[in-house]
Every structure is written in C-alpha cells, then in structure tokens.
Design a protein around this motif. Structure first.
Motif, PDB file in Angstrom:
ATOM      1  N   ALA A 127     -53.182 -42.579 -36.830  1.00  0.00           N
ATOM      2  CA  ALA A 127     -53.895 -41.437 -36.250  1.00  0.00           C
ATOM      3  C   ALA A 127     -52.989 -40.644 -35.322  1.00  0.00           C
ATOM      4  N   ALA A 128     -52.159 -41.354 -34.550  1.00  0.00           N
ATOM      5  CA  ALA A 128     -51.214 -40.668 -33.653  1.00  0.00           C
ATOM      6  C   ALA A 128     -50.207 -39.859 -34.457  1.00  0.00           C
ATOM      7  N   TRP A 129     -49.665 -40.451 -35.516  1.00  0.00           N
ATOM      8  CA  TRP A 129     -48.707 -39.726 -36.344  1.00  0.00           C
ATOM      9  C   TRP A 129     -49.380 -38.543 -37.040  1.00  0.00           C
ATOM     10  N   GLY A 130     -50.643 -38.700 -37.409  1.00  0.00           N
ATOM     11  CA  GLY A 130     -51.368 -37.579 -38.016  1.00  0.00           C
ATOM     12  C   GLY A 130     -51.465 -36.404 -37.064  1.00  0.00           C
ATOM     13  N   ASP A 131     -51.680 -36.674 -35.769  1.00  0.00           N
ATOM     14  CA  ASP A 131     -51.729 -35.596 -34.777  1.00  0.00           C
ATOM     15  C   ASP A 131     -50.382 -34.897 -34.665  1.00  0.00           C
ATOM     16  N   VAL A 132     -49.316 -35.700 -34.608  1.00  0.00           N
ATOM     17  CA  VAL A 132     -47.963 -35.122 -34.497  1.00  0.00           C
ATOM     18  C   VAL A 132     -47.631 -34.284 -35.726  1.00  0.00           C
ATOM     19  N   ALA A 133     -47.918 -34.816 -36.898  1.00  0.00           N
ATOM     20  CA  ALA A 133     -47.617 -34.096 -38.132  1.00  0.00           C
ATOM     21  C   ALA A 133     -48.407 -32.795 -38.221  1.00  0.00           C
ATOM     22  N   ALA A 134     -49.674 -32.833 -37.812  1.00  0.00           N
ATOM     23  CA  ALA A 134     -50.506 -31.624 -37.861  1.00  0.00           C
ATOM     24  C   ALA A 134     -49.970 -30.561 -36.908  1.00  0.00           C
ATOM     25  N   ASN A 135     -49.538 -30.973 -35.722  1.00  0.00           N
ATOM     26  CA  ASN A 135     -48.969 -30.015 -34.762  1.00  0.00           C
ATOM     27  C   ASN A 135     -47.687 -29.399 -35.297  1.00  0.00           C
ATOM     28  N   LEU A 136     -46.829 -30.225 -35.894  1.00  0.00           N
ATOM     29  CA  LEU A 136     -45.584 -29.701 -36.462  1.00  0.00           C
ATOM     30  C   LEU A 136     -45.866 -28.728 -37.604  1.00  0.00           C
ATOM     31  N   GLU A 137     -46.828 -29.063 -38.439  1.00  0.00           N
ATOM     32  CA  GLU A 137     -47.150 -28.190 -39.566  1.00  0.00           C
ATOM     33  C   GLU A 137     -47.684 -26.846 -39.083  1.00  0.00           C
ATOM     34  N   ARG A 138     -48.564 -26.887 -38.071  1.00  0.00           N
ATOM     35  CA  ARG A 138     -49.082 -25.619 -37.536  1.00  0.00           C
ATOM     36  C   ARG A 138     -47.967 -24.782 -36.948  1.00  0.00           C
ATOM     37  N   ARG A 139     -47.028 -25.434 -36.257  1.00  0.00           N
ATOM     38  CA  ARG A 139     -45.932 -24.690 -35.642  1.00  0.00           C
ATOM     39  C   ARG A 139     -45.022 -24.072 -36.689  1.00  0.00           C
ATOM     40  N   LEU A 140     -44.722 -24.836 -37.733  1.00  0.00           N
ATOM     41  CA  LEU A 140     -43.871 -24.313 -38.802  1.00  0.00           C
ATOM     42  C   LEU A 140     -44.565 -23.185 -39.548  1.00  0.00           C
ATOM     43  N   ASN A 141     -45.874 -23.309 -39.741  1.00  0.00           N
ATOM     44  CA  ASN A 141     -46.600 -22.238 -40.435  1.00  0.00           C
ATOM     45  C   ASN A 141     -46.565 -20.940 -39.636  1.00  0.00           C
ATOM     46  N   VAL A 142     -46.668 -21.038 -38.317  1.00  0.00           N
ATOM     47  CA  VAL A 142     -46.639 -19.840 -37.472  1.00  0.00           C
ATOM     48  C   VAL A 142     -45.249 -19.229 -37.464  1.00  0.00           C
ATOM     49  N   GLU A 143     -44.220 -20.061 -37.269  1.00  0.00           N
ATOM     50  CA  GLU A 143     -42.858 -19.533 -37.155  1.00  0.00           C
ATOM     51  C   GLU A 143     -42.323 -19.043 -38.495  1.00  0.00           C
ATOM     52  N   GLY A 144     -42.778 -19.647 -39.593  1.00  0.00           N
ATOM     53  CA  GLY A 144     -42.270 -19.258 -40.904  1.00  0.00           C
ATOM     54  C   GLY A 144     -43.176 -18.297 -41.650  1.00  0.00           C
ATOM     55  N   MET A 145     -44.193 -17.810 -41.008  1.00  0.00           N
ATOM     56  CA  MET A 145     -45.160 -16.936 -41.685  1.00  0.00           C
ATOM     57  C   MET A 145     -44.565 -15.557 -41.937  1.00  0.00           C
ATOM     58  N   ARG A 146     -44.722 -15.047 -43.153  1.00  0.00           N
ATOM     59  CA  ARG A 146     -44.323 -13.694 -43.515  1.00  0.00           C
ATOM     60  C   ARG A 146     -45.555 -12.828 -43.576  1.00  0.00           C
ATOM     61  N   PRO A 147     -45.403 -11.514 -43.300  1.00  0.00           N
ATOM     62  CA  PRO A 147     -46.580 -10.625 -43.331  1.00  0.00           C
ATOM     63  C   PRO A 147     -47.350 -10.683 -44.628  1.00  0.00           C
ATOM     64  N   ASP A 148     -46.648 -10.825 -45.757  1.00  0.00           N
ATOM     65  CA  ASP A 148     -47.339 -10.813 -47.041  1.00  0.00           C
ATOM     66  C   ASP A 148     -48.087 -12.115 -47.322  1.00  0.00           C
ATOM     67  N   LEU A 149     -47.817 -13.169 -46.512  1.00  0.00           N
ATOM     68  CA  LEU A 149     -48.499 -14.444 -46.696  1.00  0.00           C
ATOM     69  C   LEU A 149     -49.614 -14.666 -45.681  1.00  0.00           C
ATOM     70  N   ASP A 150     -49.697 -13.775 -44.701  1.00  0.00           N
ATOM     71  CA  ASP A 150     -50.715 -13.922 -43.664  1.00  0.00           C
ATOM     72  C   ASP A 150     -51.927 -13.067 -44.029  1.00  0.00           C
ATOM     73  N   PRO A 151     -53.065 -13.670 -44.347  1.00  0.00           N
ATOM     74  CA  PRO A 151     -54.240 -12.868 -44.749  1.00  0.00           C
ATOM     75  C   PRO A 151     -54.787 -12.014 -43.615  1.00  0.00           C
ATOM     76  N   ASN A 152     -54.473 -12.355 -42.387  1.00  0.00           N
ATOM     77  CA  ASN A 152     -54.988 -11.605 -41.232  1.00  0.00           C
ATOM     78  C   ASN A 152     -53.956 -10.634 -40.656  1.00  0.00           C
ATOM     79  N   TYR A 153     -52.821 -10.485 -41.341  1.00  0.00           N
ATOM     80  CA  TYR A 153     -51.748  -9.676 -40.757  1.00  0.00           C
ATOM     81  C   TYR A 153     -52.182  -8.235 -40.539  1.00  0.00           C
ATOM     82  N   GLN A 154     -52.803  -7.586 -41.554  1.00  0.00           N
ATOM     83  CA  GLN A 154     -53.146  -6.175 -41.439  1.00  0.00           C
ATOM     84  C   GLN A 154     -54.171  -5.951 -40.337  1.00  0.00           C
ATOM     85  N   MET A 155     -55.159  -6.844 -40.268  1.00  0.00           N
ATOM     86  CA  MET A 155     -56.172  -6.705 -39.231  1.00  0.00           C
ATOM     87  C   MET A 155     -55.564  -6.862 -37.838  1.00  0.00           C
ATOM     88  N   MET A 156     -54.693  -7.857 -37.665  1.00  0.00           N
ATOM     89  CA  MET A 156     -54.064  -8.067 -36.365  1.00  0.00           C
ATOM     90  C   MET A 156     -53.064  -6.957 -36.055  1.00  0.00           C
TER      91      MET A 156
END
Length: 211
Positions: A127-156
C-alpha cells in the motif's frame, strides 16, 4: 445488532484495515521521510504493537458497555439522550460487550501469529509503494503533458488568457503609470521655479543682460 459472529468478523476487518493504514504511514515516514531501509522484522514488531493496541481499545469498549448495562439495569423511565440507557437496552449492551471482546480476542491472536503479522506488513508495504507510485505517475503526467494530450487544455487556456486581460494587464498598466508619474515629479523638482531669485554674478543681476 445482527449475529455476533458476523459482527465480530466485521469488527476485525475494520480494525485490520486501520492497522494496515497505521503501518503503511509508518513505512512511508521511516523509508521516505527519514531515508531508512525497510526492515521487515522491525515493522513486524510495530505491527504486533498496533494490533495489540487496537485490541486494548476493544477491551476498553467492552468494559464501558458492561458499566453502561449495569447502570441501565432496573431503570424503566424515559431516556434522556443517546447514551442514557435503560433496562430495555441491557440486552443489546451485553451483546455489544460480547462483540467487542470477540474482536479483541481475534486481534490478539493475529498479533501472536507470525504468518498473519508478516502478511499484514507485506500488505502495508504494498500500500505504501502504491502511494509512492501513484504520486510519481501524477507528477510525470503533469510534467510530460502536451497540449494536444490534455483534454482540458483549451478550457484552461481560455481561463488563463481571460485572467491575463482582466488582471495582469491592468496591473501592469497601473504600474507603468505610477513609474511615469514618479519621473514627471522628479523633472518638475529639478526645473527652476519662476519665483526663484535670478542668478547673480559679482553683484550683477544676469537677467538684466538678456536681450
């Protein structure tokens, strides 16, 4: 109140989930925050302490139910509140006491079982490793997100542009006006005043030489 065995099983499951949460947090603090190595034996000891502590809480709840039943016995008046028990409540209080004691007994048995403790520690570690992995995945998704892959990009983007027009640009214009007004004040202070006396040299008013 349901069957006593079912209530005990449910109580054990809830207490077990609480124990796993406590151990998971301890693993995160020791290994991530403090940088210590994962020591299964040390966490097994902590897991035993946690289970025994939860068992003690159940035993204290059973003792409270016993005292409440004793005070309620022989009282037939209307109840004055949620915990103001009467004689009609003594049966449920006795059943509740039995359930608390049953949960406590099972938790102490788990604490004395090395296999059960090891499984609890492994589940808490996962469970602890699941928390760490989820945090890393969220961080990588934010830092590696491209405008064309973000469904909320135009609205934001529209929201950010509106904020720029309504907030940032007016603040910048006001700041520039403030700087300009300050420069004008400095120039006015440096210019000679009409009421100031004319410059003189060797006692002669130089303004008389003009023209």
């Amino acid at each position: 109140m349901g069957k006593t065995a079912d209530a005990i099983a449910e109580g054990v499951a809830i207490a077990y989930a609480a124990a796993k949460l406590v151990i998971r947090n301890r693993i995160l603090v020791d290994t991530i925050a403090r940088g210590e190595d994962f020591d299964a034996a040390r966490f097994a000891s902590f897991a035993q302490e946690t289970l025994n502590h939860l068992a003690q809480e159940q035993e204290e709840a059973a003792e409270l139910a016993r005292r409440q039943a004793k005070r309620a016995w022989g009282k037939f008046s209307d109840s004055g509140g949620t915990h103001d028990y009467r004689d009609r409540d003594t049966r449920n209080l006795r059943k509740r006491r039995k359930q608390y004691r049953g949960v406590a007994k099972q938790l102490r048995l788990h604490a004395e079982d090395p296999h059960a403790v090891r499984v609890l520690v492994e589940q808490s570690r996962d469970a602890a490793w699941g928390d760490v992995a989820a945090n890393l995945e969220r961080r990588l998704n934010v830092e590696g997100m491209r405008p064309d892959l973000d469904p909320n990009y135009q609205m934001m983007r529209n929201a950010r542009m509106q904020s720029l027009r309504l907030v940032d640009l007016p603040k910048l214009a006001a700041h520039r006006r403030h700087l300009k007004d300050g420069e004008s004040a400095q120039v006015s202070a440096a210019a000679p005043s009409e009421d100031a006396p004319a410059p003189r040299r060797a006692g002669i008013d130089l303004s008389e030489l003009d023209g």
